[in-house]
Write a protein that holds these residues in place. Structure first.
Motif, PDB file in Angstrom:
ATOM      1  N   LEU A  76       0.820  -1.198   0.000  1.00 15.23           N
ATOM      2  CA  LEU A  76       0.000   0.000   0.000  1.00 15.23           C
ATOM      3  C   LEU A  76       0.860   1.258   0.000  1.00 15.23           C
ATOM      4  O   LEU A  76       2.033   1.236   0.390  1.00 15.23           O
ATOM      5  N   ARG A  77       0.267   2.353  -0.433  1.00 19.76           N
ATOM      6  CA  ARG A  77       0.983   3.628  -0.531  1.00 19.76           C
ATOM      7  C   ARG A  77       1.267   4.191   0.857  1.00 19.76           C
ATOM      8  O   ARG A  77       0.411   4.159   1.751  1.00 19.76           O
ATOM      9  N   ALA A  78       2.464   4.685   1.036  1.00 18.40           N
ATOM     10  CA  ALA A  78       2.871   5.243   2.325  1.00 18.40           C
ATOM     11  C   ALA A  78       1.939   6.360   2.757  1.00 18.40           C
ATOM     12  O   ALA A  78       1.621   7.266   1.979  1.00 18.40           O
ATOM     13  N   GLY A  79       1.470   6.286   4.012  1.00 12.79           N
ATOM     14  CA  GLY A  79       0.625   7.324   4.573  1.00 12.79           C
ATOM     15  C   GLY A  79      -0.816   7.302   4.125  1.00 12.79           C
ATOM     16  O   GLY A  79      -1.571   8.214   4.474  1.00 12.79           O
ATOM     17  N   SER A  80      -1.226   6.271   3.386  1.00  6.61           N
ATOM     18  CA  SER A  80      -2.578   6.279   2.818  1.00  6.61           C
ATOM     19  C   SER A  80      -3.586   5.437   3.598  1.00  6.61           C
ATOM     20  O   SER A  80      -4.780   5.478   3.285  1.00  6.61           O
TER      21      SER A  80
END
Length: 218
Positions: free
Chosen positions: A135-139
């Motif tokens: 998953l995308r960092a911070g998402s």
């Protein structure tokens, strides 16, 4: 039975419909895991240039990067891991060589090094756990202990962990600990699949996407 955790059209890769174990190993409960790569037509990115052949590429050019990842069933969040960086993409065989040499060290680095940013859901009504990885960092938009309904947006697709281009990795297992768990077969309901480019779509009420099929949720 799960729903596809994605919207739009995605390419099925490393399908257990083709071989088991689907990722070449039973380690980390990946026996029946599957990968999905977002496509438009049959392309995975907006651009193909010299970097695609010889170097690394920015993840922002890939259609999957930043796409919402959905809960594939109702359940409860039992684990969240965030904070891993999104790596540059490596379509080029030359760019993959040095990356492959660090594979063993990533395996020793724990779940974050392998799955990157990820969410683990305990499925409602059964002792089974779904992992949504890379998953995308911070998402990530849910927290541990939080109940979720099927279809809820959990995070965005990224390129964290052991990943060479933005994609979603999904697997089902019998324990919340992937280092102690065993993989469980999974199937999906209510999706449309294209067996070949330009061919007619096939509506599937339940099944496992085949390798290189393009699929979308109904």
């Amino acid at each position: 039975m799960l729903t596809l955790p994605i919207r739009g059209t995605w390419l099925a890769r490393n399908s257990p419909a083709r071989r088991v174990p689907s990722h070449g190993t039973h380690l980390f409960a990946t026996t029946y895991a599957m990968d999905f790569v977002a496509v438009r037509g049959r392309r995975t990115a907006t651009t193909r240039d010299w970097r695609s052949l010889l170097a690394t590429e920015p993840v922002e050019r890939f259609f999957a990067f930043g796409q919402p990842i959905l809960a594939p069933a109702a359940g409860r969040v039992v684990s969240v891991h965030d904070g891993e960086a999104d790596h540059v993409a490596r379509r080029s065989p030359l760019a993959r060589v040095p990356y492959a040499l660090t594979q063993a060290s990533r395996a020793r680095g724990g779940a974050g090094a392998l799955a990157g940013n990820h969410v683990i859901l305990e499925l409602e009504g059964r002792r089974a756990y779904v992992v949504l990885a890379h998953l995308r960092a911070g998402s990530i938009r849910v927290g541990e202990g939080e109940p979720v309904a099927a279809g809820r947006e959990l995070a965005d697709c990224g390129n964290s962990g052991n990943s060479t281009q933005p994609h979603l990795h999904i697997q089902v297992m019998d324990s919340a600990d992937p280092f102690a768990a065993r993989g469980i077969p999974m199937s999906f309901r209510d999706y449309r699949a294209w067996r070949r480019p330009g061919g007619p779509p096939v509506v599937v009420d339940r099944g496992i996407p085949q390798e290189s099929e393009v699929v979308e949720s109904l």
